[in-house]
Enzyme design. Structure first.
Site, PDB file in Angstrom:
ATOM      1  N   GLU A 182      -0.877  60.297 -19.647  1.00 44.89           N
ATOM      2  CA  GLU A 182       0.254  60.112 -18.733  1.00 44.89           C
ATOM      3  C   GLU A 182       0.449  58.621 -18.487  1.00 44.89           C
ATOM      4  O   GLU A 182      -0.503  57.903 -18.164  1.00 44.89           O
ATOM      5  CB  GLU A 182      -0.028  60.850 -17.413  1.00 44.89           C
ATOM      6  CG  GLU A 182       1.102  60.703 -16.419  1.00 44.89           C
ATOM      7  CD  GLU A 182       1.194  61.855 -15.411  1.00 44.89           C
ATOM      8  OE1 GLU A 182       0.549  62.902 -15.625  1.00 44.89           O
ATOM      9  OE2 GLU A 182       1.930  61.705 -14.418  1.00 44.89           O
ATOM     10  N   ARG A 183       1.677  58.172 -18.662  1.00 44.58           N
ATOM     11  CA  ARG A 183       2.002  56.742 -18.513  1.00 44.58           C
ATOM     12  C   ARG A 183       1.136  55.881 -19.434  1.00 44.58           C
ATOM     13  O   ARG A 183       0.732  54.772 -19.074  1.00 44.58           O
ATOM     14  CB  ARG A 183       1.841  56.262 -17.066  1.00 44.58           C
ATOM     15  CG  ARG A 183       2.499  57.153 -16.028  1.00 44.58           C
ATOM     16  CD  ARG A 183       3.952  57.408 -16.309  1.00 44.58           C
ATOM     17  NE  ARG A 183       4.553  58.265 -15.290  1.00 44.58           N
ATOM     18  CZ  ARG A 183       5.781  58.765 -15.396  1.00 44.58           C
ATOM     19  NH1 ARG A 183       6.515  58.529 -16.470  1.00 44.58           N
ATOM     20  NH2 ARG A 183       6.276  59.510 -14.445  1.00 44.58           N
ATOM     21  N   ASN A 225      -3.692  63.990 -12.235  1.00 45.62           N
ATOM     22  CA  ASN A 225      -2.936  65.243 -12.254  1.00 45.62           C
ATOM     23  C   ASN A 225      -3.758  66.192 -13.113  1.00 45.62           C
ATOM     24  O   ASN A 225      -3.748  66.102 -14.344  1.00 45.62           O
ATOM     25  CB  ASN A 225      -1.551  65.049 -12.877  1.00 45.62           C
ATOM     26  CG  ASN A 225      -0.632  64.247 -11.961  1.00 45.62           C
ATOM     27  OD1 ASN A 225      -0.777  64.290 -10.737  1.00 45.62           O
ATOM     28  ND2 ASN A 225       0.297  63.516 -12.539  1.00 45.62           N
ATOM     29  N   GLU A 308       2.671  65.040  -5.234  1.00 47.17           N
ATOM     30  CA  GLU A 308       3.436  65.330  -6.449  1.00 47.17           C
ATOM     31  C   GLU A 308       3.030  66.657  -7.079  1.00 47.17           C
ATOM     32  O   GLU A 308       2.806  66.760  -8.279  1.00 47.17           O
ATOM     33  CB  GLU A 308       3.300  64.173  -7.457  1.00 47.17           C
ATOM     34  CG  GLU A 308       3.794  62.852  -6.902  1.00 47.17           C
ATOM     35  CD  GLU A 308       3.818  61.701  -7.896  1.00 47.17           C
ATOM     36  OE1 GLU A 308       2.997  61.694  -8.827  1.00 47.17           O
ATOM     37  OE2 GLU A 308       4.664  60.798  -7.722  1.00 47.17           O
ATOM     38  N   ARG A 341      -7.374  59.800  -2.997  1.00 49.80           N
ATOM     39  CA  ARG A 341      -6.194  58.932  -3.101  1.00 49.80           C
ATOM     40  C   ARG A 341      -5.248  59.095  -1.906  1.00 49.80           C
ATOM     41  O   ARG A 341      -5.026  60.209  -1.429  1.00 49.80           O
ATOM     42  CB  ARG A 341      -5.455  59.200  -4.420  1.00 49.80           C
ATOM     43  CG  ARG A 341      -6.318  58.807  -5.612  1.00 49.80           C
ATOM     44  CD  ARG A 341      -5.638  59.084  -6.918  1.00 49.80           C
ATOM     45  NE  ARG A 341      -4.740  58.043  -7.335  1.00 49.80           N
ATOM     46  CZ  ARG A 341      -3.497  58.229  -7.743  1.00 49.80           C
ATOM     47  NH1 ARG A 341      -2.964  59.440  -7.740  1.00 49.80           N
ATOM     48  NH2 ARG A 341      -2.764  57.237  -8.155  1.00 49.80           N
ATOM     49  N   ARG A 358       9.684  56.868   2.259  1.00 43.01           N
ATOM     50  CA  ARG A 358       8.483  57.034   1.436  1.00 43.01           C
ATOM     51  C   ARG A 358       7.459  55.924   1.712  1.00 43.01           C
ATOM     52  O   ARG A 358       6.257  56.162   1.658  1.00 43.01           O
ATOM     53  CB  ARG A 358       8.899  57.050  -0.042  1.00 43.01           C
ATOM     54  CG  ARG A 358       7.744  57.128  -0.994  1.00 43.01           C
ATOM     55  CD  ARG A 358       8.222  57.465  -2.384  1.00 43.01           C
ATOM     56  NE  ARG A 358       7.211  57.120  -3.362  1.00 43.01           N
ATOM     57  CZ  ARG A 358       7.305  57.330  -4.666  1.00 43.01           C
ATOM     58  NH1 ARG A 358       8.395  57.906  -5.156  1.00 43.01           N
ATOM     59  NH2 ARG A 358       6.345  56.997  -5.488  1.00 43.01           N
ATOM     60  N   LYS A 382      -2.955  52.698  -3.163  1.00 48.17           N
ATOM     61  CA  LYS A 382      -2.139  51.860  -4.062  1.00 48.17           C
ATOM     62  C   LYS A 382      -1.817  50.555  -3.342  1.00 48.17           C
ATOM     63  O   LYS A 382      -1.579  50.555  -2.137  1.00 48.17           O
ATOM     64  CB  LYS A 382      -0.842  52.580  -4.437  1.00 48.17           C
ATOM     65  CG  LYS A 382      -1.070  53.726  -5.404  1.00 48.17           C
ATOM     66  CD  LYS A 382       0.226  54.217  -6.054  1.00 48.17           C
ATOM     67  CE  LYS A 382      -0.094  55.389  -6.991  1.00 48.17           C
ATOM     68  NZ  LYS A 382       1.023  55.858  -7.795  1.00 48.17           N
ATOM     69  N   ASP A 387       5.054  52.354  -5.249  1.00 47.61           N
ATOM     70  CA  ASP A 387       4.439  52.870  -6.470  1.00 47.61           C
ATOM     71  C   ASP A 387       4.421  51.824  -7.578  1.00 47.61           C
ATOM     72  O   ASP A 387       5.184  51.938  -8.541  1.00 47.61           O
ATOM     73  CB  ASP A 387       5.223  54.122  -6.915  1.00 47.61           C
ATOM     74  CG  ASP A 387       4.463  54.942  -7.947  1.00 47.61           C
ATOM     75  OD1 ASP A 387       3.328  54.569  -8.277  1.00 47.61           O
ATOM     76  OD2 ASP A 387       5.023  55.952  -8.423  1.00 47.61           O
ATOM     77  N   GLU A 415       3.439  50.946 -16.403  1.00 49.43           N
ATOM     78  CA  GLU A 415       4.519  51.922 -16.205  1.00 49.43           C
ATOM     79  C   GLU A 415       5.825  51.267 -15.761  1.00 49.43           C
ATOM     80  O   GLU A 415       6.889  51.542 -16.316  1.00 49.43           O
ATOM     81  CB  GLU A 415       4.072  52.958 -15.165  1.00 49.43           C
ATOM     82  CG  GLU A 415       5.147  53.967 -14.822  1.00 49.43           C
ATOM     83  CD  GLU A 415       4.684  55.021 -13.822  1.00 49.43           C
ATOM     84  OE1 GLU A 415       3.517  54.958 -13.372  1.00 49.43           O
ATOM     85  OE2 GLU A 415       5.497  55.905 -13.499  1.00 49.43           O
ATOM     86  N   TRP A 564      13.129  61.792  -4.908  1.00 53.57           N
ATOM     87  CA  TRP A 564      11.878  61.021  -4.960  1.00 53.57           C
ATOM     88  C   TRP A 564      11.764  59.934  -3.897  1.00 53.57           C
ATOM     89  O   TRP A 564      10.702  59.320  -3.736  1.00 53.57           O
ATOM     90  CB  TRP A 564      11.696  60.411  -6.361  1.00 53.57           C
ATOM     91  CG  TRP A 564      11.492  61.488  -7.385  1.00 53.57           C
ATOM     92  CD1 TRP A 564      12.457  62.079  -8.146  1.00 53.57           C
ATOM     93  CD2 TRP A 564      10.257  62.134  -7.721  1.00 53.57           C
ATOM     94  NE1 TRP A 564      11.893  63.048  -8.944  1.00 53.57           N
ATOM     95  CE2 TRP A 564      10.542  63.110  -8.710  1.00 53.57           C
ATOM     96  CE3 TRP A 564       8.941  61.986  -7.293  1.00 53.57           C
ATOM     97  CZ2 TRP A 564       9.565  63.931  -9.261  1.00 53.57           C
ATOM     98  CZ3 TRP A 564       7.960  62.799  -7.851  1.00 53.57           C
ATOM     99  CH2 TRP A 564       8.271  63.759  -8.813  1.00 53.57           C
TER     100      TRP A 564
HETATM  101  C1  GCV Z   1      -0.558  60.357 -12.395  1.00 53.24           C
HETATM  102  C2  GCV Z   1       3.480  57.703 -10.323  1.00 53.24           C
HETATM  103  C3  GCV Z   1       3.508  58.038 -11.777  1.00 53.24           C
HETATM  104  C4  GCV Z   1       2.802  59.355 -12.064  1.00 53.24           C
HETATM  105  C5  GCV Z   1       1.379  59.267 -11.501  1.00 53.24           C
HETATM  106  C6  GCV Z   1       1.466  58.969 -10.020  1.00 53.24           C
HETATM  107  C7  GCV Z   1       0.095  58.820  -9.374  1.00 53.24           C
HETATM  108  O1  GCV Z   1       4.281  58.573  -9.596  1.00 53.24           O
HETATM  109  O2  GCV Z   1       4.830  58.077 -12.239  1.00 53.24           O
HETATM  110  O3  GCV Z   1       2.799  59.561 -13.444  1.00 53.24           O
HETATM  111  O4  GCV Z   1       0.677  60.461 -11.734  1.00 53.24           O
HETATM  112  O5  GCV Z   1       2.159  57.765  -9.832  1.00 53.24           O
HETATM  113  O6  GCV Z   1      -0.279  57.683  -9.121  1.00 53.24           O
HETATM  114  O7  GCV Z   1      -0.556  59.804  -9.107  1.00 53.24           O
END
Ligand code: GCV
Length: 702
Positions: A182-183, A225, A308, A341, A358, A382, A387, A415, A564
């Protein structure tokens, strides 16, 4: 029962893998010396093997004294790497040990630190623990010949942060939308392929070696995820994780695992995953015990809960402290940690609802629980409230939870910063975050993450590495991986100096001339590349404006009306998000002084964050004297021009570098030029049409 040994998965085809920052030539200085290694254990064995390999190439020698007593070849040496326990220590080492004790007291080097000295003709690395010896070796490699020059030290080197972890968002199965990683912008996963282990332990080992050489000491091997197959890594596919741990262990890297909060239901067949349910607690305790039976140095769990679409304690009316503490309790007997997280927000927003913001979400969810998390919970935050945009303020959560262990999470995978098709050296950005002082005094974000005596949550990066022969898709993105580790080890390092280290190691001076040109050109291209990227993308901190889904390339309104919650609110009169207490979402109130007032004030808010905090008319005048609309035009023209200049600079290095690497970078630069022009044109045209204000310099806006 799945087991890596029984089910090796498809074998990976052999490829010529780029050595990144550990080419053989980086070992020239140590490999041409007479080295002595004193001490025993797996990691000491790694030190010895690294030296033996280098010496075989460059003509040096290595002797090893695993236990007390003399051994042949300890007479004349140029380099000694010794554990303090390896008594009797050779004379120069004993002297360094005594000096360290005098200055810092016993135990001052810690679990991963080392002392470095040059006394007489001998370079000494001294460590209390084997991991320190390994880090010391790689430090000497970084120093090259200068480690064998003038007298020095003893210098004490210890990591600022105890936890320096890379999270992989790697899927075991290929996900229908997100793919294998992913990413991920660097090919497939180093660990997994099509539902099985990738079957290339040598590649995993090389990865561990690279990480150890820049200071990383933990890896989480699967996506946060957690899909069906990844969930099973915790139970019937634990052998696959153990196999990775076995390969990374000799480089001092612990393995962590992302788990689903719903595991008791989806794996254990229980009717609930309620964190306060006795059956659930017993299931986690038994499962965790089995993990440690198999992987005694297992690092712990990583959890993305209530985020998510991932399940979490909210489903059961419980708090995130309840959820995190459940897992922490099961890990505590084994000294494991849970990285929980803080990326929790409502992704079903309506743009008409101006009260939901958000940016506020992590603080609103977590700050009230400060002090309620167990000591082995690391709340992973984060770095910004949204994001991983190219510009955001620092997350206010980091200043709001003094009684919680906090980790700062950065995104090494690009990303939102060009997806490893664009040159974007991110260390200056991370360095700004780490040096940020939430209270305007000496206390920095780096100090919060380091905690007292390094016992904080540390630094976590989302890895940008994959099975690409250059590791990172864009070869120059290797510098981000390297810099992540170096800044986690020492957040005070100057990003330009880190880049210089990376250049020196990755492109060591060879017989051909031109090394100075390589070094100079790479600095010219990379030092300022993050700011260049910022210039041609979303303006003044407002963020996003990317194409929905894959997030590459411009789409100014792409997310503007989606659920979003990533809006810029541009209309014919102005742009930006009002997050003030006076008239907006009140987000500025989540900061302590001085920032709550600085960000609240239209006059004092830093220009680069203006549109993150304020909705302003296009004619609003910035501190540099230009209007917002003119700033948008100026930066977008300038950004695209800077990228064109990068492209031209690269041509200078034709013939001086590995041709495959040169070609790969050239192709990516061509794409960056195209994409930067697209960003320039889309953003400029959008705001010209919205505002009706022409460019004061009359440049063409399509
Ligand atoms: C792993 C963003 C990304 C998602 C990622 C998410 C996260 O939304 O687009 O791909 O999911 O961050 O940090 O959990």
């Amino acid at each position: 029962m799945s087991d890596a040994a029984a089910r090796p998965g498809p074998a990976a085809e052999p490829v010529d893998v780029h050595p990144a920052w550990l080419p053989p030539a980086a070992f020239r200085a140590v490999g041409s010396r007479r080295a002595l290694v004193c001490g025993a254990g797996t990691l000491v064995g790694t030190v010895r093997d690294e030296l033996a390999q280098a010496c075989a190439r460059y003509g040096g020698t290595v002797a090893w004294r695993p236990g007390p007593g003399p051994v042949d070849g300890t007479g004349d040496v140029d380099l000694v790497l010794a554990l303090t326990a390896a008594t009797p220590l050779p004379a120069p080492v004993a002297e360094v040990a005594a000096q360290c004790r005098r200055h810092h007291g016993a135990g001052a080097l810690g679990a991963e630190g080392f002392a470095l000295a040059r006394t007489g003709d001998v370079t000494v690395v001294l460590a209390e623990e084997p991991a320190g010896l390994l880090h010391g070796l790689f430090h000497v490699v970084r120093l090259g010949e200068s480690a064998f020059g003038a007298a020095r030290g003893p210098e004490r080197h210890r990591p600022a942060m105890r936890l320096r972890m890379l999270d992989h968002w790697d899927n075991v199965d290929v996900h229908p939308v997100m793919g294998q990683v992913e990413r991920g912008y660097a090919g497939g996963s180093i660990f997994w392929r099509d539902g099985s282990p990738r079957g290339d332990p040598a590649r995993v080992r090389d990865y561990g070696r690279l990480l150890a050489a820049c200071g990383v000491n933990a890896v989480s091997a699967n996506n946060v995820n957690v899909h069906a197959t990844e969930a099973r890594l915790l139970t019937d596919r634990l052998g696959d994780v153990a196999a990775i741990a076995d390969v990374l262990r000799p480089y001092g890297i612990r393995v962590h695992l992302s788990v689903t909060f719903a595991a008791p239901v989806v794996l254990g067949g229980l009717p609930t995953a309620d964190p306060l349910d006795a059956g659930v607690r017993a299931w986690w305790a038994a499962t965790t015990r089995q993990v440690y039976d198999r992987i005694p140095d297992f690092g712990g769990y990583v959890v993305k809960a209530d985020s998510e679409g991932q399940s979490g304690p909210f489903t059961y009316g419980r708090s995130h402290a309840d959820g995190a503490n459940l897992l922490a309790d099961t890990l505590a007997p084994f000294r494991g940690v849970v990285h929980w997280r803080a990326f929790v927000y409502d992704h079903r927003q309506d743009w008409r609802d101006r009260s939901t913001d958000r940016a506020r979400a992590a603080f609103d969810h977590f700050a009230p629980h400060d002090g309620r998390f167990a000591p082995n919970v690391v709340l992973q935050v984060k770095h910004g409230p949204m994001d991983f945009q190219a510009r955001e303020p620092v997350s206010p959560v980091l200043a709001a939870m003094p009684a919680t262990r906090l980790a700062v999470e950065v995104q090494v995978t690009q990303e939102y910063t060009g997806q490893q098709r664009h040159v974007c050296y991110l260390a200056p950005w991370w360095s700004e975050v780490l040096r940020f002082a939430p209270w305007g005094d000496h206390r920095t974000v780096a100090a919060l993450a380091a905690g007292d005596a390094g016992e904080g949550g540390g630094l976590v990066g989302v890895s940008n590495a994959g099975d690409d022969p250059f590791w990172t898709g864009h070869p120059l993105a290797q510098a981000n991986l390297y810099a992540f580790g170096r800044l986690a080890w020492d957040p005070r390092l100057d990003p330009a100096a880190v880049l210089d280290e990376w250049i020196g190691l990755t492109f060591p001076p060879g017989p051909a001339s031109g090394h100075d040109l390589v070094r100079r050109t790479l600095h010219e291209m990379m030092d300022g590349s993050w700011r260049t990227y910022e210039r041609y993308t979303a303006p003044l901190g407002v963020g996003f404006m990317v194409r929905p889904g894959h997030h590459y390339g411009p789409d100014v309104d792409g997310y503007e009306y989606t659920p979003w919650g990533t809006y810029h609110f541009a209309d014919r009169d102005g742009v930006g998000v009002d997050r003030t207490r006076a008239s907006g979402t009140g987000f500025t109130g989540q900061y302590p002084q001085p920032w709550r007032d600085v960000y609240e004030s239209l006059d004092r808010c830093p220009d680069e964050l203006l549109l993150f905090f304020h909705h302003v008319p296009y004619g609003h005048v910035l501190h540099d004297g230009s209007t917002v609309i003119q700033h948008i035009y100026n930066t977008h023209f300038a950004g695209a021009e800077e990228v064109a200049a990068l492209r031209r600079r690269w041509d200078r290095l034709d013939g001086l570098l590995d041709p495959g690497l040169h070609t790969r970078v050239r192709e990516r630069l061509d794409e960056q030029v195209r994409c930067a022009e697209e960003w320039r044109d889309q953003v400029n045209a959008y705001f010209f049409r919205k505002s009706g204000v022409p460019d004061a310099r009359g440049r063409r806006i399509p």
